[in-house]
Scaffold this active site. Structure first.
Site, PDB file in Angstrom:
ATOM      1  N   HIS A 242       0.662  -1.238   0.034  1.00 54.45           N
ATOM      2  CA  HIS A 242       0.004  -0.078  -0.015  1.00 54.45           C
ATOM      3  C   HIS A 242       0.986   1.140   0.039  1.00 54.45           C
ATOM      4  CE1 HIS A 242       0.450  -0.491   4.394  1.00 54.45           C
ATOM      5  NE2 HIS A 242       0.469   1.105   4.235  1.00 54.45           N
ATOM      6  N   ASP A 270      -0.373  -7.368   0.668  1.00 59.92           N
ATOM      7  CA  ASP A 270       0.222  -6.116   1.042  1.00 59.92           C
ATOM      8  C   ASP A 270       1.756  -6.186   0.966  1.00 59.92           C
ATOM      9  OD1 ASP A 270       0.446  -3.474   1.591  1.00 59.92           O
ATOM     10  OD2 ASP A 270      -0.207  -3.544   3.759  1.00 59.92           O
ATOM     11  N   GLY A 349       3.343   6.221   9.058  1.00 60.64           N
ATOM     12  CA  GLY A 349       4.608   6.196   8.777  1.00 60.64           C
ATOM     13  C   GLY A 349       5.426   5.046   9.098  1.00 60.64           C
ATOM     14  N   SER A 351       4.327   1.934   8.326  1.00 62.95           N
ATOM     15  CA  SER A 351       4.049   1.082   7.279  1.00 62.95           C
ATOM     16  C   SER A 351       5.387   0.500   6.566  1.00 62.95           C
ATOM     17  CB  SER A 351       3.125   1.747   6.511  1.00 62.95           C
ATOM     18  OG  SER A 351       1.820   1.235   6.753  1.00 62.95           O
ATOM     19  N   SER A 366       1.804  -3.870   7.812  1.00 62.60           N
ATOM     20  CA  SER A 366       0.850  -3.883   6.863  1.00 62.60           C
ATOM     21  C   SER A 366      -0.102  -2.512   7.562  1.00 62.60           C
ATOM     22  CB  SER A 366      -0.124  -4.817   6.754  1.00 62.60           C
ATOM     23  OG  SER A 366      -1.185  -4.522   6.021  1.00 62.60           O
TER      24      SER A 366
END
Length: 458
Positions: A242, A270, A349, A351, A366
């Site tokens: 993502h 993801d 942030g 992720s 994720s």
């Protein structure tokens, strides 16, 4: 459907070979048929639990409420428990119903079975036995039906479902229970297999549009590097899907041109990877507290209950435990499956950042719910599935990861370094056949005869 058949053939053989079972127990010694006792490395040695740096141990102490000795012992116990659970999964076959660890030092391994006749074999390996109604295969099949049914439904108000081995059920967490019941009905999942649990918050992905550290996508949004990788001679890193689409450009925390997204999947999975330019070099490290390097020595997946720590560019190091492995989660953008659910907190942030147990890479961040001030949950995309999907090789510290030698056997066969293996996979090496006990990516030094924590000769 409940598992009704009793498989005494495997259990009888296992009980008859009690001595062989005992040497393969939580002590981590080599199992019968691989190498003489004492000649092969223990699971803890194979997975390099001694490579855990002070920063990681301190984060475990802070977030798990344990002292340093307990943190060190926990990593050792979790490595040995994973190997023991893998052997029992192979021995019990269709009876196997999952495994998990518990206790401040993860000192207790529980293995579930649908057959009371398996109890002696489980206890012979130093684990606690729990007899349950449904096998793991039954639970996984029910979870797969939920995944299929969810594709045609709006699951925003029933955003999380997973296999919970500790309760021997498939759990659907819902803001509106009626939505969960509709999902179960559409999937045709028997009521005896399922449990609906209330939740109050919708999970979300953890990237934002603010400037900061880590890396930037198209000079705009920010995410965190997961794990450095290679693909042939190309260097780069794994991260969350993502965070960017194929073709999106990235710059580093220093705003220097860095690379380009080569592949990205989201939703559904993801996962993504970025190929970097010649200014950037892949290293076998994760950035730890105070700028310290945390070694990555492999990617052996940790069991339910095991400790896991996360590094992210917003909140740094935080630790918790693995709560469920086979989980599906619905974000605003769609459903992701399978992911691993944890008690670790995260914020926007973070992720794409690294999840690691000891020195073993687990996955990339994720999303989740909550934050690191009030507490929360986080889901990660397992790293082995990401590596396998894109044909990537995790960058690890080399040299003595596997330890030992191959006992004089000639190399060859179907085993290959760089391949991602899952529990139950079989390979040949040196004229013998081996069964995979724990999911991992293979490396030179981790040849099957060398690592009884990962492979069992059959």
């Amino acid at each position: 459907m409940p598992h009704r058949h009793r498989h005494h053939r495997a259990v009888g053989a296992a009980v008859a070979a009690t001595a062989a079972l005992l040497v393969a127990g939580l002590s981590g010694s080599a199992s019968a048929g691989t190498a003489p006792a004492g000649s092969a490395p223990t699971a803890a040695e194979t997975l390099r639990t001694d490579a855990a740096p002070p920063a990681l141990l301190k984060a475990m102490q802070r977030d798990l409420g344990i002292d340093r000795r307990q943190a060190e012992r926990r990593l050792v116990n979790e490595a040995e428990a994973g190997a023991t659970a893998g052997r029992l999964r192979a021995a019990l076959g269709g009876d196997f119903a999952g495994a998990w660890v518990r206790g401040a030092e993860s000192g207790t391994l529980t293995v579930a079975t649908t057959d009371a006749g398996d109890v002696a074999a489980i206890e012979a390996r130093g684990a606690e036995a729990k007899v349950v109604r449904h096998s793991l295969a039954d639970l996984d099949a029910a979870k797969a039906r939920l995944d299929t049914a969810a594709a045609g439904l709006n699951t925003a108000d029933a955003p999380v479902w997973y296999v919970d081995t500790r309760t021997n059920t498939v759990v659907v967490e819902a803001i509106r229970p009626a939505v969960a019941r509709s999902l179960l009905t559409a999937a045709g999942v028997d009521g005896s297999l399922a449990h609906v649990k209330n939740r109050t918050e919708r999970p979300r992905t953890f990237y934002d549009l603010r400037g900061g550290e880590a890396y930037y996508i198209n000079n705009s949004s920010r995410c965190s590097i997961g794990f450095p990788i290679t693909k042939g001679t190309q260097q780069g890193f794994a991260t969350a899907g993502h965070c960017g689409r194929a073709g999106s450009s990235t710059t580093g925390a220093n705003r220097v041109a860095q690379g380009t997204f080569q592949g990205s999947i989201f939703p559904g999975r993801d996962m993504a990877w970025v190929a970097t330019n010649s200014s950037w070099t892949a290293t076998p490290y994760v950035l730890g507290a105070g700028g310290q390097n945390v070694q990555v020595t492999g990617s052996t997946a940790s069991p339910v209950g095991a400790s896991v720590c996360r590094s992210g560019s917003t909140t740094g190091w935080h630790c918790g435990t693995v709560t469920q492995l086979n989980t599906s989660v619905t974000y605003q953008e769609g459903t992701i499956s399978p992911v691993t659910r944890t008690t670790v907190c995260a914020e926007p942030g973070d992720s794409g950042g690294s999840f690691i147990s000891g020195s073993q890479a687990q996955g990339v961040t994720s999303g989740g719910s909550g934050d690191c001030r009030t507490g929360g949950e986080t889901f990660f995309q397992p790293i082995n599935a990401l590596l396998q999907n894109y044909g990537l090789t995790l960058k690890t510290t080399g040299g003595d990861d596997g330890g030992g030698d191959d006992g004089g056997e000639e190399p060859g066969g179907t085993w290959a370094a760089g391949t991602v293996y899952q529990p139950g996979d079989t390979v040949t090496y040196g004229g013998a056949t081996f069964r995979c006990l724990q999911g991992h990516q293979a490396y030179a030094g981790w040849e099957p005869p060398n690592v009884p924590a990962l492979w069992q000769r059959v």
